[in-house]
Design an enzyme around this catalytic site. Sequence first.
Site, PDB file in Angstrom:
ATOM      1  N   SER A 140       0.820  -1.213   0.000  1.00  0.00           N
ATOM      2  CA  SER A 140       0.000   0.000   0.000  1.00  0.00           C
ATOM      3  C   SER A 140       0.854   1.264   0.000  1.00  0.00           C
ATOM      4  CB  SER A 140      -0.937  -0.002   1.212  1.00  0.00           C
ATOM      5  OG  SER A 140      -1.972  -0.939   1.024  1.00  0.00           O
TER       6      SER A 140
ATOM      7  N   ASN B  31      -6.167  -7.544  -2.957  1.00  0.00           N
ATOM      8  CA  ASN B  31      -5.812  -8.034  -1.627  1.00  0.00           C
ATOM      9  C   ASN B  31      -4.779  -7.224  -0.846  1.00  0.00           C
ATOM     10  OD1 ASN B  31      -7.384 -10.581  -1.783  1.00  0.00           O
ATOM     11  ND2 ASN B  31      -5.961 -10.993  -3.463  1.00  0.00           N
ATOM     12  N   TYR B  32      -4.050  -6.348  -1.517  1.00  0.00           N
ATOM     13  CA  TYR B  32      -2.958  -5.677  -0.820  1.00  0.00           C
ATOM     14  C   TYR B  32      -3.029  -4.159  -0.805  1.00  0.00           C
ATOM     15  CZ  TYR B  32      -0.611 -10.133  -0.427  1.00  0.00           C
ATOM     16  OH  TYR B  32      -0.299 -11.423  -0.088  1.00  0.00           O
ATOM     17  N   LEU B  33      -3.745  -3.576  -1.742  1.00  0.00           N
ATOM     18  CA  LEU B  33      -3.722  -2.127  -1.857  1.00  0.00           C
ATOM     19  C   LEU B  33      -4.924  -1.514  -1.157  1.00  0.00           C
ATOM     20  CD1 LEU B  33      -2.583  -1.990  -5.567  1.00  0.00           C
ATOM     21  CD2 LEU B  33      -1.196  -1.801  -3.500  1.00  0.00           C
TER      22      LEU B  33
END
Length: 604
Positions: free
Chosen positions: A435, A561-563
Site C-alpha cells: 500500500s 488483496n494488498y492495496l
Amino acid sequence: MSAFTKHNEKRSLDSVLLCVGKSSRSGHLRNCGGLSFTPCVDTEHILPERYTDGSKWRFLEHKGPVFAPPYEPVPSNVKFYYDGKHMRLSPQAEEVATFFAKMLDHDYTTKDIFRKNFFKDWRKEMTSEEKATITDLKKCNFAEMNEYFKAQSEARKAMSKEEKLKIKEENERILQEYGFCIMDNHKERIANFRIEPPGLFRGRGDHPKMGMLKRRIRPEDIIINCSKDSKHPKPPPGTKWKEVRHDNKVTWLVSWTENIQGSIKYIMLNPSSRIKGEKDWQKYETARRLKSCVDRLRAQYRDDWKSKEMRIRQRAVALYFIDKLALRAGNEKEEGETADTVGCCSLRVEHIKLYPEKDGQEYVVEFDFLGKDSIRYYNKVPVEKRVYKNLQLFMENKEPDDDLFDRLNTSILNKHLQELMDGLTAKVFRTYNASITLQQQLKELTTDENIPAKILSYNRANRAVAILCNHQRAPPKTFEKSMQNLQTKIDAKKDQLSDARRELKSAKADAKVRRDEKSKKAVETKKKAVQRIEEQLMKLEVQATDREENKQIALGTSKLNYLDPRISVAWCKKWGIPIEKIYNKTQREKFAWAIDMADEDFEF
DNA sequence: TACACCACTTAGAATTATATCC
DNA sequence: GGATATAATTCTAAGTGGTGTA
C-alpha cells in the site's frame, strides 16, 4: 529498455520514500453498500468492530448449498476402447473416465504422477471385471469421449439466443434462491454457494496428489451453520445433513471435508458483505498502524543483526527479508503431502547464493525458490554487509536441503512481532509495503495530463507493487498473436512515417526552389503530419512495451488483496478520474466501504 | 513446544461475458 | 453480424495464523 521498464523492475523497497502524513479521520461511515458500521474510535484510528465477545453475528438464515448436477452417462455410441477393443463401462467407472477424457488436451494428462494417481483411484471405482481387464492406462483410449465433450461445448456455443437466455434465466433463479442469506438484518450475497463438483484434483506445481479423484459431495457430508431461530435449510428429499450447528463465532454457512488433503471447505459470504468488508478495513488499519512504528521496528531488527544469540540474528535477518522483499512468512508444510514450496522462514540453504561482488555491487544475495502456487521467485539483491555475514554464518556446515533459519519458524517470528505491535504478524508487512508503495508511486508518477495518461500512471504504480509481491501469471495463450497484431500495426505506422518524411523532404526541396507562400505552407502541413504520425507510433510502442511487460505480471491480486482501496479512491477524487476507470463493478462492490469513506486527502 | 485442527485470506487458472474488429 | 480479443467472473488450491491439547 525504456525508463519506465527500469523504473518498475525494482523488487525491493530501498528507495521507496516513506511519506509521513496526517492520518485521515474522514468519517463518512454512514453507509457501506447498504450496510452500516458501528465504529469504535480509539485515539489514532477508527476501528470497525461489531461485537466485542468474538461472535460474528446474531442471526443467520440461508437455503444451504447447491449440489453438483448428477452424473449423466455418455450416449452409447460414444465408445471407450481398451487395447483396441470396445468396452462398456459401469456408470461409476465411466464417470471417472470422463473426468480424464475431458482433460486429454491438458498437460496434466502427460504427467506420470497425474496418470499414476488417476489410474489408482479410477480402479477403485471399477467393478471386479473391469478391474481385471483394465490394467494399463496406456491401453485406454478415451478419444471418442474427448471428442464428444468437445462437440458438446461447441453445441453450447452454437445455441440459439432463446436457448441461451433460458439457461441464463435458470441460473438467475438459482442465484436468487440460493445465492443470498440473511445475516443480522441484511440480505447478503454468498460467494460460493455451489458445491465443488467431482473431478480430478489439479494441484499446482509438482503436486504429489495431482490426478487423484475428488469425490462427489453428498448432503450426508455437509455441516450446516445457521442460527437456531432461523428457518433451517432442508436437505434434498430422502437425504440428511451430516450436522446442523449454530456457531456464531464463525462466519461460514456450510462446510464439508474434502478427500484429497482432508481439509475443510467452506461456503462463506461475498467480499461485498458487511462481514468481509469490515475485516478488510481492519486489515488496512493494522497496516497503517505498522506505518507509524515501522521506523522503530527497522532500527530494532538492524540492531538485532549484532545479537549474541543466533535465534535473534536469524529472526532479525528473516524479518529484514520479509520487510525489504515482501516475502511471505513461510509456514512449515507436511513433506510429501503438497508441492515443495517455501516462504521466508522455511527457506533452505539451496535457495540462496551469496556473491561478495556481482555486477558491480557488493554483498549480493541471489534468491531462487518456488513460492506459493509454485511460482518461482528469482531476485538478486545487494544487502548490508552485516546481513551478508550473518547469512554466511547461518549456512556454515549445512547441507543444501537444510533450513537456512534453523532456529526460527513463523510462530516464533509472529510471537515476537506481536510484542512489538498489537496485531502485528508477518503478512502485515506485505500489506503495508504494497500500500505504501502504491501511494508513493502514484505521487511520483501522476502528471497533469489527460485521463488515459493518468490511468497509465496508475497501472504503472500498480505494476510496481505486483513486481514487489511477485504476482506472476502464465503468459496468455493468445499473447504471441496479440503481440504480433500490435507489431503489424507498428510496422504499418513506420511505413506511413517514412512516406510522410519523404513527402516532407520533397516539399522542403520544392519550397527551396519556389520560395513562395504556398509551398512554405505545404512544408508546415507535412511537418505536422510527420509529428502526428510520430506520436501515434510512440503510443503504439508504449502499448507494446506495456503489454510485453505485463506478459507475466498479474495486477489483479495486489489490487484486490494488498492495496488499501482508499488510496485509489483518494487518487481518483484528487485527479478527477471516474472510479469506474480503476475498479470494475465487482471491485466497486467489494470496496464500497472505501469509496464511501475516503476523500481526496486520505493518506494511508 | 510440537502438532493437529480450524477458519480465514490470498492466488492463478479456467471459464464465461462483453467489447471490438472486419 | 460473426469472429476474435479482452475483460470480468468463477473456481478452488494454497497460503497464513489462531487455538486447544498433551
